[in-house]
Design a protein around this motif. Structure first.
Motif, PDB file in Angstrom:
ATOM      1  N   UNK A  46       5.480  -1.163   8.266  1.00 20.70           N
ATOM      2  CA  UNK A  46       5.608   0.189   7.742  1.00 20.70           C
ATOM      3  C   UNK A  46       7.024   0.418   7.228  1.00 20.70           C
ATOM      4  N   UNK A  47       7.124   1.189   6.140  1.00 24.77           N
ATOM      5  CA  UNK A  47       8.428   1.459   5.553  1.00 24.77           C
ATOM      6  C   UNK A  47       8.424   2.832   4.873  1.00 24.77           C
ATOM      7  N   UNK A  48       9.359   3.698   5.274  1.00 27.51           N
ATOM      8  CA  UNK A  48       9.542   4.967   4.569  1.00 27.51           C
ATOM      9  C   UNK A  48      10.183   4.673   3.218  1.00 27.51           C
ATOM     10  N   UNK A  49       9.597   5.183   2.140  1.00 30.48           N
ATOM     11  CA  UNK A  49      10.139   4.935   0.805  1.00 30.48           C
ATOM     12  C   UNK A  49       9.575   5.947  -0.181  1.00 30.48           C
ATOM     13  N   UNK A  50      10.345   6.196  -1.231  1.00 32.88           N
ATOM     14  CA  UNK A  50       9.927   7.051  -2.339  1.00 32.88           C
ATOM     15  C   UNK A  50       9.338   6.155  -3.419  1.00 32.88           C
ATOM     16  N   UNK A  69      12.064   2.733  -5.452  1.00 28.08           N
ATOM     17  CA  UNK A  69      11.966   1.769  -4.365  1.00 28.08           C
ATOM     18  C   UNK A  69      13.259   0.960  -4.263  1.00 28.08           C
ATOM     19  N   UNK A  70      13.738   0.787  -3.046  1.00 30.06           N
ATOM     20  CA  UNK A  70      14.951   0.029  -2.809  1.00 30.06           C
ATOM     21  C   UNK A  70      14.712  -1.442  -3.162  1.00 30.06           C
ATOM     22  N   UNK A  71      15.454  -1.985  -4.141  1.00 29.21           N
ATOM     23  CA  UNK A  71      15.212  -3.376  -4.550  1.00 29.21           C
ATOM     24  C   UNK A  71      15.453  -4.391  -3.438  1.00 29.21           C
ATOM     25  N   UNK A 124       5.887   0.244  -9.713  1.00 33.15           N
ATOM     26  CA  UNK A 124       4.761  -0.631  -9.359  1.00 33.15           C
ATOM     27  C   UNK A 124       4.793  -1.893 -10.219  1.00 33.15           C
ATOM     28  N   UNK A 125       5.047  -1.725 -11.496  1.00 33.65           N
ATOM     29  CA  UNK A 125       5.112  -2.862 -12.407  1.00 33.65           C
ATOM     30  C   UNK A 125       6.262  -3.794 -12.023  1.00 33.65           C
ATOM     31  N   UNK A 126       7.380  -3.221 -11.633  1.00 30.98           N
ATOM     32  CA  UNK A 126       8.555  -4.032 -11.279  1.00 30.98           C
ATOM     33  C   UNK A 126       8.292  -4.916 -10.066  1.00 30.98           C
ATOM     34  N   UNK A 127       7.672  -4.356  -9.024  1.00 27.56           N
ATOM     35  CA  UNK A 127       7.540  -5.105  -7.767  1.00 27.56           C
ATOM     36  C   UNK A 127       6.366  -6.071  -7.764  1.00 27.56           C
ATOM     37  N   UNK A 134       0.861  -1.181   0.000  1.00 26.14           N
ATOM     38  CA  UNK A 134       0.000   0.000   0.000  1.00 26.14           C
ATOM     39  C   UNK A 134       0.898   1.232   0.000  1.00 26.14           C
ATOM     40  N   UNK A 135       1.107   1.790  -1.185  1.00 24.39           N
ATOM     41  CA  UNK A 135       2.011   2.922  -1.341  1.00 24.39           C
ATOM     42  C   UNK A 135       1.275   4.226  -1.037  1.00 24.39           C
TER      43      UNK A 135
END
Length: 287
Positions: free
Chosen positions: A144-148, A152-154, A184-187, A87-88
């Motif tokens: 929960x994770x802080x991320x842009x 996104x960190x692989x 989004x497509x990558x993950x 959930x971004x």
């Protein structure tokens, strides 16, 4: 909480004299350098974080709660067994909690999990506080994770790792929508679903006029009264107006590699309009 690509919205000139200037995008109705928009958006949401739900109530007259319920019901988590959800721009956790409640209450599913991610730590603090009030606190069902969303960190967000990617009322605030869609497509796993709930364009002329008056006259005033923060609310209204139309956004989703329905609202369409298009649910599937 994110936004729109320079490809669609940049007002920078193509002249040779501008080659050394930073790329530009919009922040509401203002034109700003791409490298400063992220901090401006962070400032808005840090300001509104403690009253984020109140802000959404003001902007939608409380109807956002019904839209989010419809969003979750449409996605129907748990129907095919436990899934892994990202959930971004998940902020206060309201989508995540709805997802978990739906899976548990309708399908007795206690294994579906949600990773709530947001670029703004203040928003995530509100989400953590909300989760502590529920049965999901201190369980593997929510994290929960802080991320842009654009980068996104692989190591934290590996390729092909999620069944469902949700983003509600957030993508319009990103500097580059295509970058968000690409990540989004990558993950997502093959067959995984991208689902976006966002404000849209209203087709009905009367409803559109009423909504315009409410947005630009009432919402900023409510921001002043309820949160002593007219500027943040003014930006949020402007960001809605700058977001692409439903067909344009559907094409952006396809450009990122997703399969969508045809360009109309409803069953078999690329999106589903809510309340005449004030909000819309967009869906895409990774092949």
């Amino acid at each position: 909480m994110r936004a729109v690509s320079a490809r669609y919205n940049s007002t920078a000139s193509n002249s040779p004299n501008d080659s050394s200037r930073p790329a530009q995008t919009h922040f509401g109705f203002r034109t700003v350098d791409e490298n400063v928009k992220e901090d401006l958006v962070k400032g808005v949401f840090s300001s509104v974080a403690p009253k984020y739900d109140l802000m959404n109530d003001a902007m939608s007259m409380g109807v956002h709660r019904l839209w989010k319920d419809d969003f979750v019901s449409l996605l129907n988590p748990g129907r095919r067994g436990p899934i892994k959800i990202l959930d971004m721009a998940g902020g206060t956790g309201d989508i995540a909690l709805r997802m978990l409640d739906h899976a548990r209450e309708k399908y007795a599913d206690r294994d579906t999990s949600v990773l709530v991610s947001d670029i703004n730590p203040d928003m995530l603090k509100e989400g953590m506080r909300n989760v502590r009030k529920t049965m999901y606190h201190n369980t593997p069902q929510v994290a929960f994770q802080v991320a842009n969303a654009q980068e996104l960190d692989p190591e934290i967000f590996p390729d092909n790792s999620f069944d469902l990617y949700t983003i509600a009322f957030g993508i319009r605030n990103c500097t580059s929508i295509p970058s968000v869609l690409k990540e989004a497509h990558r993950v997502l796993k093959p067959g995984g679903t991208f689902a976006c709930l966002e404000f849209g364009k209203v087709d009905n002329p009367l409803l559109s006029q009423l909504y315009e008056v409410y947005s630009f006259s009432v919402i900023p005033m409510l921001g002043s009264i309820l949160a002593s923060d007219r500027e943040s609310y003014q930006y949020l209204v402007e960001s809605i107006r700058r977001f692409p139309s439903q067909p344009a956004f559907a094409q952006m989703i396809r450009d990122a590699g997703f399969t969508t329905g045809q360009d109309f609202s409803g069953q078999g369409g690329a999106w589903r309009d809510l309340w005449g298009g004030i909000a819309s649910v967009h869906l895409g599937v990774k092949a």
